[in-house]
Every structure is written in structure tokens, then in C-alpha cells.
Motif scaffolding. Structure first.
Motif, PDB file in Angstrom:
ATOM      1  N   PRO A 159       8.769  33.831   6.766  1.00 44.77           N
ATOM      2  CA  PRO A 159       7.898  33.770   8.177  1.00 44.77           C
ATOM      3  C   PRO A 159       8.253  34.282   9.516  1.00 44.77           C
ATOM      4  CG  PRO A 159       6.893  32.349   6.575  1.00 44.77           C
ATOM      5  CD  PRO A 159       8.290  32.346   5.993  1.00 44.77           C
ATOM      6  N   ARG A 160      10.090  33.596   9.668  1.00 48.86           N
ATOM      7  CA  ARG A 160      10.963  33.820  10.778  1.00 48.86           C
ATOM      8  C   ARG A 160      11.847  35.360  10.707  1.00 48.86           C
ATOM      9  NH1 ARG A 160      14.317  29.214  14.129  1.00 48.86           N
ATOM     10  NH2 ARG A 160      14.406  30.742  16.338  1.00 48.86           N
ATOM     11  N   ASP A 161      11.746  35.007   9.544  1.00 48.55           N
ATOM     12  CA  ASP A 161      12.742  37.199   9.544  1.00 48.55           C
ATOM     13  C   ASP A 161      11.463  37.939   9.957  1.00 48.55           C
ATOM     14  OD1 ASP A 161      15.253  35.358   8.305  1.00 48.55           O
ATOM     15  OD2 ASP A 161      14.572  35.841   6.522  1.00 48.55           O
ATOM     16  N   LEU A 162      10.428  37.617   9.094  1.00 50.04           N
ATOM     17  CA  LEU A 162       9.523  38.665   9.518  1.00 50.04           C
ATOM     18  C   LEU A 162       8.907  38.700  10.868  1.00 50.04           C
ATOM     19  CD1 LEU A 162       9.536  39.134   6.604  1.00 50.04           C
ATOM     20  CD2 LEU A 162       6.919  39.516   7.101  1.00 50.04           C
ATOM     21  N   TYR A 163       9.161  37.812  11.600  1.00 52.76           N
ATOM     22  CA  TYR A 163       8.836  37.947  13.109  1.00 52.76           C
ATOM     23  C   TYR A 163       9.552  38.165  13.965  1.00 52.76           C
ATOM     24  CZ  TYR A 163       6.804  35.703  17.017  1.00 52.76           C
ATOM     25  OH  TYR A 163       6.082  36.238  18.739  1.00 52.76           O
ATOM     26  N   ASP A 164      11.199  37.484  13.789  1.00 51.46           N
ATOM     27  CA  ASP A 164      12.586  38.090  14.734  1.00 51.46           C
ATOM     28  C   ASP A 164      12.899  39.064  14.010  1.00 51.46           C
ATOM     29  OD1 ASP A 164      11.982  35.489  15.583  1.00 51.46           O
ATOM     30  OD2 ASP A 164      13.547  34.632  14.793  1.00 51.46           O
ATOM     31  N   ALA A 165      13.321  39.800  13.129  1.00 51.08           N
ATOM     32  CA  ALA A 165      13.963  40.532  13.012  1.00 51.08           C
ATOM     33  C   ALA A 165      12.716  41.257  12.171  1.00 51.08           C
ATOM     34  CB  ALA A 165      14.765  40.618  11.686  1.00 51.08           C
ATOM     35  N   PRO A 166      11.882  41.988  12.961  1.00 45.80           N
ATOM     36  CA  PRO A 166      10.725  43.317  12.786  1.00 45.80           C
ATOM     37  C   PRO A 166      11.322  44.261  11.870  1.00 45.80           C
ATOM     38  CG  PRO A 166      10.041  43.154  14.752  1.00 45.80           C
ATOM     39  CD  PRO A 166      10.815  42.312  13.532  1.00 45.80           C
ATOM     40  N   ALA A 167      11.294  44.654  10.277  1.00 45.19           N
ATOM     41  CA  ALA A 167      11.532  46.869   9.482  1.00 45.19           C
ATOM     42  C   ALA A 167      10.873  47.649  10.657  1.00 45.19           C
ATOM     43  CB  ALA A 167      11.644  46.332   8.550  1.00 45.19           C
ATOM     44  N   SER A 168      10.301  47.780  11.085  1.00 43.08           N
ATOM     45  CA  SER A 168       8.997  48.978  11.685  1.00 43.08           C
ATOM     46  C   SER A 168       8.680  47.983  12.907  1.00 43.08           C
ATOM     47  CB  SER A 168       8.952  49.875  10.170  1.00 43.08           C
ATOM     48  OG  SER A 168       8.179  48.654   9.787  1.00 43.08           O
ATOM     49  N   ALA A 169       8.202  49.271  13.370  1.00 46.87           N
ATOM     50  CA  ALA A 169       7.270  49.208  14.088  1.00 46.87           C
ATOM     51  C   ALA A 169       5.862  48.534  14.226  1.00 46.87           C
ATOM     52  CB  ALA A 169       6.855  50.559  15.326  1.00 46.87           C
ATOM     53  N   PHE A 170       5.348  49.409  13.075  1.00 40.02           N
ATOM     54  CA  PHE A 170       4.348  48.805  11.949  1.00 40.02           C
ATOM     55  C   PHE A 170       4.308  46.749  11.735  1.00 40.02           C
ATOM     56  CE2 PHE A 170       2.496  46.715   7.940  1.00 40.02           C
ATOM     57  CZ  PHE A 170       0.968  47.200   8.638  1.00 40.02           C
ATOM     58  N   ILE A 171       5.705  46.779  11.375  1.00 42.47           N
ATOM     59  CA  ILE A 171       5.236  44.794  10.651  1.00 42.47           C
ATOM     60  C   ILE A 171       5.929  44.085  12.671  1.00 42.47           C
ATOM     61  CG2 ILE A 171       7.188  43.833  10.511  1.00 42.47           C
ATOM     62  CD1 ILE A 171       6.251  45.080   7.798  1.00 42.47           C
ATOM     63  N   ALA A 172       6.356  45.358  13.462  1.00 37.71           N
ATOM     64  CA  ALA A 172       6.711  44.505  14.771  1.00 37.71           C
ATOM     65  C   ALA A 172       5.700  43.522  15.448  1.00 37.71           C
ATOM     66  CB  ALA A 172       7.770  44.889  15.797  1.00 37.71           C
ATOM     67  N   ASP A 173       4.153  44.985  15.260  1.00 38.62           N
ATOM     68  CA  ASP A 173       2.570  45.035  16.085  1.00 38.62           C
ATOM     69  C   ASP A 173       2.154  44.163  15.093  1.00 38.62           C
ATOM     70  OD1 ASP A 173       1.254  45.727  18.555  1.00 38.62           O
ATOM     71  OD2 ASP A 173       0.000  47.043  17.014  1.00 38.62           O
ATOM     72  N   PHE A 174       1.903  43.919  13.928  1.00 40.64           N
ATOM     73  CA  PHE A 174       1.370  43.205  12.913  1.00 40.64           C
ATOM     74  C   PHE A 174       1.768  41.971  13.218  1.00 40.64           C
ATOM     75  CE2 PHE A 174      -0.890  41.628   9.216  1.00 40.64           C
ATOM     76  CZ  PHE A 174      -1.948  42.698   9.310  1.00 40.64           C
ATOM     77  N   MET A 175       3.127  41.562  12.699  1.00 41.76           N
ATOM     78  CA  MET A 175       3.219  40.056  12.553  1.00 41.76           C
ATOM     79  C   MET A 175       3.417  39.964  14.722  1.00 41.76           C
ATOM     80  SD  MET A 175       3.965  38.857   9.946  1.00 41.76           S
ATOM     81  CE  MET A 175       4.126  37.628   9.919  1.00 41.76           C
TER      82      MET A 175
END
Length: 351
Positions: A221-237
Motif C-alpha cells: 500500500p505505501r509503495d503505491l501511494y508514495d511512488a505511483p507509476a503513472s498519473a492513473f495510479i497517482a489519481d486513483f490511489m
């Protein structure tokens, strides 16, 4: 005795006529972990769960549970149990009878089935409530009966399909905590489907974010929130401001970036020197009086006091930033000129 199993999808494809819901999915879930399939409606997460449950069969590829190929096995021959969004409790049966039903249907003697059902109700904090009908229980208690009914079958994998969607916000928080604590205490493998980011962050060992039937990103969870791989992930998480920046240099895993004249160091990830995009969480932005010497300028165009925090919309001239300030005692008025700075956490280069 629960024997947690692994889950493997190997190049799984699922089509419904001309429509392909899952084009080519490969993933592995380790035994004893809780993994959440997260994504917007139509991303393929429910189809993936149904294939794992045996309610749908892949068009191609393989599915393994505990190293056993179950690709074409029917649902009743797979060592899984499912908790449905609707609970699916028999309204005319007591809680104890609901939990014992699957055990008795599998051939267990009535006395032993009811004994195990009692233990199952105790596991979920409902000991002594086996005599109650579902209508005599709260929504959260009904959900726990559904979990107990699934767990007493001692499956290798527990499947949970939007299990909290029928509960109000406060009860969702409590029940998700109970599910997570139970999973950690008993050590079973769980695959949890939701579209709620907060829910996924709260309960998961790993999150698999799905998009268009594939994996957009997978990680803790923290990896996805702190280091999103794309704009989609950044906005969705969780919400994020996506802005242009320039990577000036990359050295020893750190990047020096420039955004509107403000220079800032942060983990480089896979960034290379040159133009890039930056995902900035709303609470990673500092607002200072316009006379400050650091940061870049903006103008507050919206301000809202929400009790424990203040939300702002700030116009920088090139973009609008959504800002959350948890420390402000009084909202800054609309039209206030401010300087914008960045904190150390909550910022990631995404491309």
C-alpha cells in the motif's frame, strides 16, 4: 485447521463473445497474505475473482490454487470460500444454522457441524449469538456471520467481493479492521475485491490496481501511494496534482527537479534527466505568505473549512492545485497571494 494456499494466474484471458474483459493476466499471490484487487468499474477485478471462484472459466491460460491446476474445475471442487456483497444469508435460519449449513452439506455430522459453527461465530466475535436470525443482527454482525460461514470450511483461499459496500462509513471502518485482524491472526490467504482506495490501503499486504483487464501497478500500500507509476495510479490511489516539471539531474538515487523555479530533491525512481511529470499529494504542499523567499507564486481561488482541515484551490497561472492544510486555524481568504512550497513526502516523479 486452515491451510493457506497460493494463487497463480498464468496468461489468463477471458472473453465474452467479441468483448475481452481480461486480455492477458499473470499474477501470483503468496500463501497467508491478503491481496486486494482494486480498480474502477469495468477494470476486470470482479471477472478475475469469479474465475478464481470457479463461477467463470478462462478462455485461455491457467489458474492454480496451492499448486493445483483448477482452471476448469467447477466451483464446488475448489478449495475456496466466498463472502458475497449481499451476505447471502438464509433469512429463516439462525446465525448458527447459517454457519453450519455448508459443513452439513459437505457431509459432516450435524453435531460436529454445529460445534464447528459455534467456534466460527466465536472467531468473529459473535459467540452466544447463534440463536439470532439475520434480521435480528446489525449489518456488521450479518457480515461477520457470512465471514464465519466461509471460514469454517477451512478453505485454502477466502474470497471477498465488495464485502463492506452495504455498510455505512463508520461501520465499514470497524468491520474492515476486524477482517484484517482476523486474517492476520489465522493466517489465511485472502483475495479482496473493492473499488474503495481507503479500504484497500487499510487491509492489504499487497494491492493490485487493475485497468482494462490488466495490472496497472502492484505493490505494498505505501509503495503505491508514495511512488505511483503513472498519473492513473497517482489519481486513483488518493487525490494527486499532476504537474509538469524538469529533472535537472539524477545522482545516487536522488533527482533534482525544477517546477516553476522551485528546486526540490526527491527519490528518482526510474526518472531520467529532462521533462517529466510530478504527482503531488494535496497534503504535500505548503502555503506561505507571498513575501516568503522560497517557492513559486499562486492565488487562492477557493477556500473551504472542513473541521479538521482546510481545502484550497490555488491558481499558479499554469495550473490549478488542490491543497489540504491540516494545521490552519483559520482559512486564508479567497484572492490571497501565496508562495507554494513542497514537503519531503507525498511527491513522486511519474514520467
Amino acid at each position: 485447521m486452515i491451510n493457506p494456499g497460493s494463487v497463480v494466474f498464468e496468461n489468463v484471458r477471458k472473453s465474452f463473445g467479441a468483448f475481452t474483459a481480461v486480455p492477458d493476466l499473470s499474477l501470483r499471490i503468496e500463501p497467508g497474505t491478503l491481496v486486494t484487487l482494486l480498480g474502477p468499474s469495468g477494470c476486470g477485478k470482479t471477472t478475475t475473482l469469479r474465475m478464481l471462484a470457479g463461477l467463470e472459466h478462462p478462455t485461455s491460460g491457467r489458474i492454480l490454487i496451492g499448486n493445483k491446476d483448477v482452471t476448469m474445475l467447477p466451483a464446488n471442487e475448489r478449495d475456496v470460500s466466498m463472502v458475497f456483497q449481499s451476505y447471502a444469508l438464509f433469512p429463516h435460519m439462525t446465525s448458527l444454522d447459517n454457519v453450519a449449513y455448508g459443513l452439513e452439506s459437505s457431509g459432516l455430522k450435524r453435531g460436529e457441524a454445529r460445534e464447528r459453527a459455534e467456534e466460527g461465530l466465536k472467531l468473529v466475535g459473535l459467540g452466544g449469538m447463534g440463536h439470532r436470525l439475520p434480521a435480528e443482527l446489525s449489518g456488521g454482525q450479518q457480515q461477520r456471520v457470512a465471514v464465519a460461514r466461509a471460514l469454517v470450511l477451512e478453505p485454502q483461499v477466502l474470497l471477498l467481493d465488495e464485502p463492506l459496500s452495504n455498510l455505512d462509513a463508520r461501520l465499514r471502518r470497524r468491520v474492515r479492521t476486524e477482517i484484517r485482524e482476523l486474517q492476520q491472526r489465522l493466517g489465511f490467504t485472502a483475495v479482496y475485491v473493492t473499488h474503495d482506495q481507503d479500504e484497500a490501503l487499510a487491509v492489504s499486504d499487497q494491492i493490485i490496481v487493475m485497468k482494462d483487464g490488466g495490472i496497472a501497478q502492484q505493490g505494498a500500500p505505501r509503495d503505491l501511494y508514495d511512488a505511483p507509476a503513472s498519473a492513473f495510479i497517482a489519481d486513483f490511489m488518493g487525490e494527486a496534482n499532476v504537474v509538469d516539471c524538469n529533472v535537472l539531474s539524477v545522482d545516487a538515487g536522488q533527482a533534482l527537479i525544477d517546477i516553476a523555479g522551485l528546486r526540490h530533491r526527491l527519490p528518482a525512481g526510474k526518472a531520467a534527466q529532462g521533462a517529466a511529470q510530478l504527482a503531488i499529494r494535496p497534503n504535500a504542499i505548503d502555503l506561505s505568505p507571498d513575501g516568503a523567499t522560497t517557492g513559486f507564486s499562486g492565488n487562492i481561488i477557493h477556500s473551504a473549512y472542513l473541521g479538521d482541515h482546510v481545502e484550497y484551490e490555488v491558481d499558479t497561472g499554469s495550473t490549478k492545485l488542490f491543497v489540504v492544510d491540516a494545521s490552519a486555524d483559520e482559512p486564508l481568504p479567497v484572492s490571497t497571494r501565496v508562495r507554494i512550497g513542497l514537503r519531503d513526502r507525498g511527491i513522486a516523479i511519474i514520467g
